[in-house]
Motif scaffolding. Structure first.
Motif, short mmCIF file in Angstrom:
data_model
loop_
_atom_site.label_atom_id
_atom_site.label_comp_id
_atom_site.label_asym_id
_atom_site.label_seq_id
_atom_site.Cartn_x
_atom_site.Cartn_y
_atom_site.Cartn_z
N TYR A 1 0.83 -1.20 0.00
CA TYR A 1 0.00 0.00 0.00
C TYR A 1 0.87 1.26 0.00
CZ TYR A 1 -4.61 2.12 1.20
OH TYR A 1 -5.80 2.79 1.20
N GLY A 2 1.84 1.27 0.90
CA GLY A 2 2.70 2.44 1.02
C GLY A 2 3.64 2.62 -0.16
N THR A 3 4.26 1.53 -0.62
CA THR A 3 5.22 1.64 -1.73
C THR A 3 4.51 1.93 -3.05
OG1 THR A 3 5.21 -0.77 -1.97
CG2 THR A 3 6.97 0.21 -0.64
N PHE A 4 3.29 1.39 -3.22
CA PHE A 4 2.54 1.70 -4.44
C PHE A 4 2.23 3.19 -4.51
CE2 PHE A 4 -1.75 2.09 -6.46
CZ PHE A 4 -1.35 1.83 -7.76
N GLN B 1 3.87 5.51 -2.99
CA GLN B 1 5.16 6.20 -3.16
C GLN B 1 5.62 6.18 -4.61
OE1 GLN B 1 8.61 4.34 -1.32
NE2 GLN B 1 9.31 6.34 -0.60
N ASP B 2 5.45 5.03 -5.29
CA ASP B 2 5.88 4.90 -6.68
C ASP B 2 5.22 5.92 -7.59
OD1 ASP B 2 7.65 2.86 -6.25
OD2 ASP B 2 6.28 1.25 -6.80
N ILE B 3 3.98 6.30 -7.27
CA ILE B 3 3.28 7.21 -8.18
C ILE B 3 3.10 8.60 -7.59
CG2 ILE B 3 2.14 5.42 -9.52
CD1 ILE B 3 -0.27 5.58 -7.85
N GLY B 4 3.91 8.93 -6.55
CA GLY B 4 4.03 10.31 -6.16
C GLY B 4 3.54 10.71 -4.79
N ALA B 5 2.91 9.81 -4.03
CA ALA B 5 2.44 10.16 -2.69
C ALA B 5 3.44 9.62 -1.67
CB ALA B 5 1.05 9.56 -2.44
N LEU B 6 4.22 10.49 -1.08
CA LEU B 6 5.34 10.06 -0.26
C LEU B 6 4.98 9.82 1.21
CD1 LEU B 6 8.15 12.41 -1.63
CD2 LEU B 6 7.53 10.11 -2.38
N SER B 7 3.95 10.45 1.72
CA SER B 7 3.65 10.37 3.15
C SER B 7 3.10 9.02 3.62
CB SER B 7 2.66 11.47 3.55
OG SER B 7 3.21 12.75 3.31
N PRO B 8 2.20 8.35 2.86
CA PRO B 8 1.52 7.17 3.40
C PRO B 8 2.45 6.09 3.93
CG PRO B 8 0.43 7.87 1.40
CD PRO B 8 1.65 8.72 1.54
N ILE B 9 3.56 5.84 3.27
CA ILE B 9 4.41 4.73 3.68
C ILE B 9 4.96 4.93 5.10
CG2 ILE B 9 6.55 5.66 2.69
CD1 ILE B 9 7.21 2.73 1.90
N PHE B 10 5.18 6.17 5.50
CA PHE B 10 5.71 6.43 6.84
C PHE B 10 4.66 6.10 7.91
CE2 PHE B 10 8.17 9.27 4.04
CZ PHE B 10 9.44 8.82 4.33
N TYR B 11 3.41 6.42 7.63
CA TYR B 11 2.33 6.07 8.55
C TYR B 11 2.16 4.54 8.61
CZ TYR B 11 0.93 10.98 8.54
OH TYR B 11 0.89 12.34 8.69
N MET B 12 2.23 3.91 7.47
CA MET B 12 1.99 2.47 7.41
C MET B 12 3.11 1.66 8.06
SD MET B 12 0.29 2.29 3.63
CE MET B 12 -1.06 3.42 3.22
N PHE B 13 4.31 2.20 8.03
CA PHE B 13 5.41 1.51 8.73
C PHE B 13 5.19 1.53 10.24
CE2 PHE B 13 7.82 0.59 5.06
CZ PHE B 13 8.88 -0.23 5.46
N ILE B 14 4.55 2.54 10.75
CA ILE B 14 4.21 2.57 12.18
C ILE B 14 3.27 1.40 12.51
CG2 ILE B 14 2.98 3.87 13.97
CD1 ILE B 14 3.97 6.43 12.58
N ASP B 15 2.27 1.19 11.64
CA ASP B 15 1.33 0.09 11.86
C ASP B 15 2.03 -1.26 11.75
OD1 ASP B 15 -0.52 2.11 11.97
OD2 ASP B 15 -1.20 1.84 9.90
N LYS C 1 -8.80 7.92 2.66
CA LYS C 1 -8.83 9.30 2.19
C LYS C 1 -7.47 9.74 1.66
CE LYS C 1 -12.38 10.60 5.58
NZ LYS C 1 -12.70 11.47 6.76
N MET C 2 -6.43 9.27 2.34
CA MET C 2 -5.08 9.70 1.99
C MET C 2 -4.62 9.13 0.64
SD MET C 2 -1.57 9.08 4.17
CE MET C 2 -2.23 9.80 5.67
N ASP D 1 -7.67 -1.08 -9.19
CA ASP D 1 -8.41 -2.23 -8.66
C ASP D 1 -7.48 -3.21 -7.94
OD1 ASP D 1 -10.84 -1.34 -9.39
OD2 ASP D 1 -11.18 -2.76 -11.01
N ARG D 2 -6.27 -3.37 -8.46
CA ARG D 2 -5.34 -4.27 -7.78
C ARG D 2 -4.98 -3.74 -6.40
NH1 ARG D 2 -3.71 -5.07 -13.19
NH2 ARG D 2 -2.07 -3.49 -13.23
N CYS D 3 -4.92 -2.44 -6.27
CA CYS D 3 -4.70 -1.84 -4.95
C CYS D 3 -5.95 -1.97 -4.10
CB CYS D 3 -4.31 -0.37 -5.11
SG CYS D 3 -3.88 0.45 -3.55
#
Length: 603
Positions: free
Chosen positions: A327-330, A332-346, A400-401, A468-470
């Motif tokens: 979820y986070g790396t996908f 990140q690959d297409i331009g959203a850098l923040s999500p992966i940092f939140y997801m690594f916490i989880d 949402k993010m 859809d794969r995501c």
């Protein structure tokens, strides 16, 4: 809520999926093409997985494949796996076994049924017709067999090495090939050899069927990888470009190859378990699952209910761990850098629970033949309850993010799309198949380890595109939470390992009483159990698709043949189909949405 509505999960009525009656299949085939099949050898070969298996003369192969693929009412449309066995040192041979065997594992989704076709070859005549004309994804499987065994597939589009370097001498899965570095001369790389190796890496487009634009112009070739953040590992893609548009591509794998199948021939049944962890290295115990189930099937071991439920619970935890990273790396690959940092916490919160259970994090090697290594620690239920109550709200934030992010939608909707029929043709399983709207999940269609006693849904998409794969993986995490909650609320009591002499390690309760119990324990720990001769394939719905282990025992303390069927190997073969007409930026989104791991590809 479980199906039996009891206080604790009761798997007494839970049955592993069984192969349907196989006689009608043989009747259908013989009616269409009389005298085509030889004698079924299931009983002779001791194939304990109940998959109908037929020996066939090599000159009949193409005719039979035509029948299976095109002439049956419900055809075998899915080539699940093709592999080979070097039979030259095998003691417990069937009556049809010669020097080499090529085994085709095919599936009919409409029938929910598998079939295995076997061809015996002699060492002097290692030639066989290619079946690429019937199943497109047979291409890489046949290349792998040639690479590993030296078996030649006539009429193959381009039979060349796929996992080993082009300069490699010999075929590694032959029994005569060394299994350890200490059995070979010390490695050296003199200057002249470096030049030879560099020359071997030069790409020759004509050999791959690529053509110039015209006599006065040429397409541009671009190397993506093997070291590039967007290829998620050591993976090279040679792109044929017309300006910014991709005309064609050649995926180049093998940079991560470690010989995992060869290692299976030199490790005991027990000591090989840690090696399985390193296949899909994001899947953790999910890698142990099909392997130990296969050994248990060979040995006739019945796993206790508590161990089954714990296996399911921890497997679903690793499904969440893997999907969170995707979820986070996908994004990140297409331009959203923040999500992966939140997801690594989880992920760290969940890894803390895994560590409390197993003593390790990413590679716990925790499953054992006959059960699991140890029971759950005191207070495990509070750890799990806190997490399953914590994660849903976080997933709402990520919805949402990421999923409602306009950038994500612009970069992924209608990008890298394929249909269900194309997915089946190319061997796609797991979320990639379900994203097309085809609802097929091994946990539902062929329940194992008690999955039929759990209440959960199978998320699907409808376009089969990157978005859809995501989406399917995001929804799968919520279903995994449902399954974990049911494990939490209905955990059975009882032992976590079978009372069976072939379990590993064996019961230690009486080993200090007398020498007659101490010696067998010592032998079983040191050399591993002796597993009865036989052949079996067991599969699980892993994080990236269907992962299967095909094991052959020769009645020894080690596997005679260990075949690992991984989802990522099949998925990457589809890249030329997906990439044609895309921009490079679209290919990056497509690669991210496939969710592959190169260790899963190369093994």
């Amino acid at each position: 809520m479980t199906k039996d509505n009891s206080q604790k999960i009761n798997l007494a009525n839970s049955k592993n999926w069984q192969m349907p009656n196989t006689l009608p299949i043989a009747d259908e085939i013989t009616a269409i093409n009389a005298q085509l099949l030889l004698t079924p050898v299931t009983a002779v070969e001791n194939i304990v997985d109940d998959i109908p298996s037929f020996w066939l003369a090599k000159d009949q192969l193409s005719a039979l494949m035509q029948v299976l693929r095109h002439e049956l009412d419900k055809p075998f449309d899915f080539c699940f796996d093709i592999t080979a066995i070097d039979e030259t040192e095998r003691n417990h041979k069937g009556i049809n076994v010669i020097d080499f065997t090529v085994s085709y594992h095919l599936r009919s989704y409409e029938r929910n049924q598998d079939i295995r076709i076997k061809i015996a070859l002699t060492a002097k005549d290692k030639h066989l017709n290619s079946v690429c004309a019937f199943w497109a994804n047979a291409n890489w499987y046949e290349r792998e067999i040639w690479d590993m065994f030296g078996i030649v597939f006539d009429n193959h589009p381009y039979l060349t090495r796929i996992l080993m370097p082009h300069t490699w001498q010999g075929h590694p899965l032959l029994k005569t090939h060394p299994a350890r570095a200490t059995e070979m001369e010390p490695f050296t790389l003199p200057t002249y050899q470096q030049d030879i190796e560099q020359q071997a890496l030069q790409f020759e487009p004509e050999k791959w069927g690529m053509k110039r634009q015209d006599k006065d112009n040429d397409f541009m070739f671009l190397n993506l990888g093997p070291n590039h953040p967007s290829v998620h590992g050591a993976f090279r893609i040679v792109l044929q470009m017309d300006g910014e548009e991709i005309v064609d591509c050649v995926p180049d794998i093998g940079y991560h190859h470690r010989g995992a199948e060869k290692m299976g021939e030199r490790q005991s049944w027990h000591s090989y378990i840690p090696y399985t962890d390193r296949i899909d290295y994001l899947g953790g115990v999910m890698n142990n699952f099909p392997y130990v189930m296969a050994v248990e099937k060979l040995a006739g071991i019945t796993v206790p209910d508590r161990a089954k439920v714990i296996r399911i619970m921890t497997s679903e935890m690793f499904r969440i761990l893997s999907h969170l990273l995707f979820y986070g790396t996908f994004a990140q690959d297409i331009g959203a850098l923040s999500p992966i940092f939140y997801m690594f916490i989880d992920r760290e919160k969940l890894f803390a629970i895994i560590e409390a259970f197993t003593g390790a994090r990413m590679h716990p090697s925790w499953f054992r033949i006959g059960g699991i290594a140890s029971d759950l620690p005191k207070g495990w239920d509070k750890l799990v309850r806190d997490f399953v109550e914590y994660l849903p709200a976080r997933l709402d934030i990520y919805e949402k993010m990421v999923m409602q992010n306009s950038l994500i939608k612009l970069r992924s909707v209608d990008v890298g799309a394929y249909t269900a029929s194309e997915a089946i043709e190319w061997g796609v399983t797991g979320p990639g198949l379900r994203a097309t709207g085809y609802s097929w999940d091994l946990r539902k269609q062929r329940p194992y380890s008690g999955y039929d006693q759990f209440d959960f849904e199978i998320p699907t998409g409808n376009k089969g595109d990157c978005y859809d794969r995501c989406r399917v993986r995001v929804d799968e995490m919520r279903e995994s939470i449902r399954i974990i909650k049911q494990c939490l609320e209905n955990m059975p009591e009882g032992p976590v390992k079978a009372e069976h002499p072939q379990t590993t390690p064996p019961d230690k309760s009486r080993t200090m009483v007398d020498i007659d119990t101490l010696i067998p324990h010592f032998v079983n720990v040191s050399w591993g159990p002796v597993i009865p001769a036989g052949e079996v394939t067991m599969a699980v719905e892993a994080t990236k698709g269907i992962m299967a282990y095909h094991l052959i025992s020769d009645g020894n303390t080690m596997s005679y043949r260990t075949r690992i069927r991984t989802p990522s190997f099949a998925h990457l073969q589809m890249l030329p189909l997906l990439s044609r007409g895309q921009m490079v930026a679209d290919l990056i989104a497509t690669l991210g949405s496939v969710d592959y791991v190169m260790a899963d590809v190369d093994r």
